[in-house]
Scaffold this motif. Structure first.
Motif, PDB file in Angstrom:
ATOM      1  N   ARG A 102      24.040  11.905   0.619  1.00 48.70           N
ATOM      2  CA  ARG A 102      24.484  13.284   0.858  1.00 48.70           C
ATOM      3  C   ARG A 102      23.387  14.301   0.610  1.00 48.70           C
ATOM      4  N   PHE A 103      22.556  14.043  -0.420  1.00 47.96           N
ATOM      5  CA  PHE A 103      21.528  15.006  -0.792  1.00 47.96           C
ATOM      6  C   PHE A 103      20.191  14.304  -1.027  1.00 47.96           C
ATOM      7  N   PHE A 104      19.174  14.785  -0.344  1.00 47.48           N
ATOM      8  CA  PHE A 104      17.817  14.454  -0.757  1.00 47.48           C
ATOM      9  C   PHE A 104      17.564  15.148  -2.087  1.00 47.48           C
ATOM     10  N   CYS A 105      17.811  16.453  -2.119  1.00 48.92           N
ATOM     11  CA  CYS A 105      17.718  17.223  -3.353  1.00 48.92           C
ATOM     12  C   CYS A 105      18.392  18.571  -3.128  1.00 48.92           C
ATOM     13  N   SER A 106      19.272  18.946  -4.056  1.00 47.94           N
ATOM     14  CA  SER A 106      20.028  20.193  -3.922  1.00 47.94           C
ATOM     15  C   SER A 106      19.280  21.405  -4.456  1.00 47.94           C
ATOM     16  N   GLY A 107      18.087  21.196  -5.024  1.00 49.08           N
ATOM     17  CA  GLY A 107      17.290  22.306  -5.527  1.00 49.08           C
ATOM     18  C   GLY A 107      17.056  22.203  -7.017  1.00 49.08           C
ATOM     19  N   ALA A 108      16.538  23.282  -7.596  1.00 47.32           N
ATOM     20  CA  ALA A 108      16.326  23.333  -9.042  1.00 47.32           C
ATOM     21  C   ALA A 108      17.671  23.459  -9.748  1.00 47.32           C
ATOM     22  N   ASP A 109      17.791  22.794 -10.876  1.00 50.05           N
ATOM     23  CA  ASP A 109      19.056  22.764 -11.619  1.00 50.05           C
ATOM     24  C   ASP A 109      19.361  24.148 -12.198  1.00 50.05           C
ATOM     25  N   ILE A 110      20.376  24.816 -11.649  1.00 52.80           N
ATOM     26  CA  ILE A 110      20.718  26.167 -12.092  1.00 52.80           C
ATOM     27  C   ILE A 110      21.172  26.183 -13.545  1.00 52.80           C
ATOM     28  N   ASN A 111      21.708  25.077 -14.039  1.00 48.68           N
ATOM     29  CA  ASN A 111      22.097  25.015 -15.441  1.00 48.68           C
ATOM     30  C   ASN A 111      20.889  25.080 -16.365  1.00 48.68           C
ATOM     31  N   GLU A 112      19.726  24.722 -15.848  1.00 48.94           N
ATOM     32  CA  GLU A 112      18.507  24.783 -16.657  1.00 48.94           C
ATOM     33  C   GLU A 112      17.831  26.147 -16.549  1.00 48.94           C
ATOM     34  N   ALA A 135       0.811  -1.216   0.000  1.00 52.41           N
ATOM     35  CA  ALA A 135       0.000   0.000   0.000  1.00 52.41           C
ATOM     36  C   ALA A 135       0.846   1.267   0.000  1.00 52.41           C
ATOM     37  N   VAL A 136       2.160   1.126  -0.158  1.00 56.51           N
ATOM     38  CA  VAL A 136       3.068   2.274  -0.095  1.00 56.51           C
ATOM     39  C   VAL A 136       3.717   2.501  -1.453  1.00 56.51           C
ATOM     40  N   ALA A 137       3.552   3.703  -1.980  1.00 61.15           N
ATOM     41  CA  ALA A 137       4.223   4.099  -3.218  1.00 61.15           C
ATOM     42  C   ALA A 137       5.451   4.929  -2.867  1.00 61.15           C
ATOM     43  N   THR A 138       6.500   4.780  -3.658  1.00 63.29           N
ATOM     44  CA  THR A 138       7.742   5.513  -3.412  1.00 63.29           C
ATOM     45  C   THR A 138       8.215   6.178  -4.693  1.00 63.29           C
ATOM     46  N   ILE A 139       8.478   7.475  -4.598  1.00 61.79           N
ATOM     47  CA  ILE A 139       9.118   8.228  -5.681  1.00 61.79           C
ATOM     48  C   ILE A 139      10.539   8.532  -5.224  1.00 61.79           C
ATOM     49  N   THR A 140      11.515   8.017  -5.958  1.00 64.48           N
ATOM     50  CA  THR A 140      12.915   8.142  -5.556  1.00 64.48           C
ATOM     51  C   THR A 140      13.666   9.045  -6.524  1.00 64.48           C
ATOM     52  N   LEU A 141      14.314  10.074  -5.998  1.00 66.87           N
ATOM     53  CA  LEU A 141      15.161  10.944  -6.811  1.00 66.87           C
ATOM     54  C   LEU A 141      16.487  10.221  -7.050  1.00 66.87           C
ATOM     55  N   ASN A 142      16.882  10.125  -8.318  1.00 64.51           N
ATOM     56  CA  ASN A 142      17.988   9.243  -8.671  1.00 64.51           C
ATOM     57  C   ASN A 142      19.027   9.935  -9.565  1.00 64.51           C
ATOM     58  N   ARG A 143      19.067  11.253  -9.531  1.00 59.48           N
ATOM     59  CA  ARG A 143      20.066  11.987 -10.322  1.00 59.48           C
ATOM     60  C   ARG A 143      21.257  12.308  -9.410  1.00 59.48           C
ATOM     61  N   THR A 144      21.861  11.286  -8.913  1.00 59.52           N
ATOM     62  CA  THR A 144      22.846  11.444  -7.846  1.00 59.52           C
ATOM     63  C   THR A 144      24.095  12.200  -8.287  1.00 59.52           C
ATOM     64  N   ALA A 145      24.469  12.069  -9.567  1.00 57.03           N
ATOM     65  CA  ALA A 145      25.668  12.768 -10.048  1.00 57.03           C
ATOM     66  C   ALA A 145      25.509  14.278  -9.984  1.00 57.03           C
ATOM     67  N   ARG A 146      24.262  14.755  -9.987  1.00 54.99           N
ATOM     68  CA  ARG A 146      23.971  16.188  -9.895  1.00 54.99           C
ATOM     69  C   ARG A 146      23.262  16.516  -8.596  1.00 54.99           C
ATOM     70  N   HIS A 147      23.468  15.683  -7.571  1.00 53.18           N
ATOM     71  CA  HIS A 147      22.871  15.895  -6.250  1.00 53.18           C
ATOM     72  C   HIS A 147      21.356  16.012  -6.324  1.00 53.18           C
ATOM     73  N   ASN A 148      20.763  15.295  -7.272  1.00 52.39           N
ATOM     74  CA  ASN A 148      19.309  15.270  -7.460  1.00 52.39           C
ATOM     75  C   ASN A 148      18.729  16.643  -7.797  1.00 52.39           C
ATOM     76  N   ALA A 149      19.523  17.503  -8.424  1.00 54.77           N
ATOM     77  CA  ALA A 149      19.010  18.803  -8.857  1.00 54.77           C
ATOM     78  C   ALA A 149      17.839  18.588  -9.810  1.00 54.77           C
TER      79      ALA A 149
END
Length: 257
Positions: free
Chosen positions: A61-71, A14-28
């Motif tokens: 190290r990072f859950f998420c570093s924020g919005a990708d500044i390169n974008e 009954a549990v759904a999981t959304i996993t951030l997986n852009r680890t090379a960019r700290h999940n930006a």
């Protein structure tokens, strides 16, 4: 060879999981990641078997570093507001308005847009090693995905000013003291604590959770549409609603006693 997705979606029981997986960019977060998150949250909305939604990270190290500044760094001012910010607000609003409990599992630091993602959730559990905050002032920006509003509703103006104007993240233990996260735990205890919370939530009435979330949103926003949602849900849960539907189907007048 297929490239691994920057956002991974899974349902276990009954549990759904959304996993951030852009680890090379700290999940930006990129707009493509936002689109993926939006699609997965929509799937959870429509799946009656799912009772809880978790947001996790494959990085310690990072859950998420924020919005990708390169974008967003080269976007013109018009598109910054009408596209990038608007898209993020749409996704985070969908998370905040989901009628199922949501949990942000901060195994690492949550900064900028990553902190805003966590704020859109109902619960936040963090590793004591995580740092949490809004560093946007250091790059000439502001938290654009409703972070100012959600943080202010959560902790008040004083702490909100401290985090946004100084732009200095705080440790998870301090965030817990301020009421930003529910608990700060040792890294090896975090998963077990979140699993226990998920187990408890699965034992609760889905109607109570849904109506309770809408009532909280109504109090926070002052928008009358939520009052109508709440009223409709309460009516539908009543014996009168069951009698009314039965009478319609049986082509008779309802007997409400």
């Amino acid at each position: 060879m297929q490239q691994e997705s920057d956002v991974i979606f899974a349902i276990e029981g009954a549990v759904a999981t959304i996993t951030l997986n852009r680890t090379a960019r700290h999940n930006a977060l990129t707009t493509r990641m936002l689109d993926d998150i939006d699609r997965y949250v929509a799937t959870v909305e429509r799946n009656d078997e799912v009772r809880v939604l978790k947001f996790t990270s494959n990085s310690q190290r990072f859950f998420c570093s924020g919005a990708d500044i390169n974008e967003w760094g080269d976007i013109d001012p018009q598109r910054m507001g009408t596209r990038f910010i608007r898209d993020g607000n749409r996704v985070f609003r969908r998370i905040a308005e989901l009628d199922k409990p949501t949990i942000a599992v901060l195994s690492g630091s949550a900064l900028g847009g990553g902190f805003e993602l966590a704020l859109a959730c109902d619960f936040r559990y963090a590793s004591v090693d995580a740092r949490i905050g809004f560093p946007e002032a250091a790059v000439g920006a502001i938290p654009g995905w409703m972070g100012c509003a959600r943080l202010s509703e959560l902790v008040g103006a004083t702490r909100t000013r401290e985090l946004i104007l100084l732009g200095e993240p705080v440790g998870a233990a301090i965030a817990a003291q301020w009421g930003i996260v529910n608990e700060a735990l040792a890294a090896d205890q975090l998963a077990a604590r979140v699993d226990a919370v998920c187990a408890t939530l699965q034992k609760r009435s889905t109607t109570s959770l849904s109506v309770g979330k809408r009532l909280i949103r109504m109090m926070e926003s002052g928008q009358h549409e939520y009052a109508h949602e709440l009223a409709a849900s309460v009516c539908k849960a009543s014996p009168d609603a069951a009698e009314g539907v039965a009478a319609f189907r049986e082509k008779r007048h309802a007997n409400f006693g």
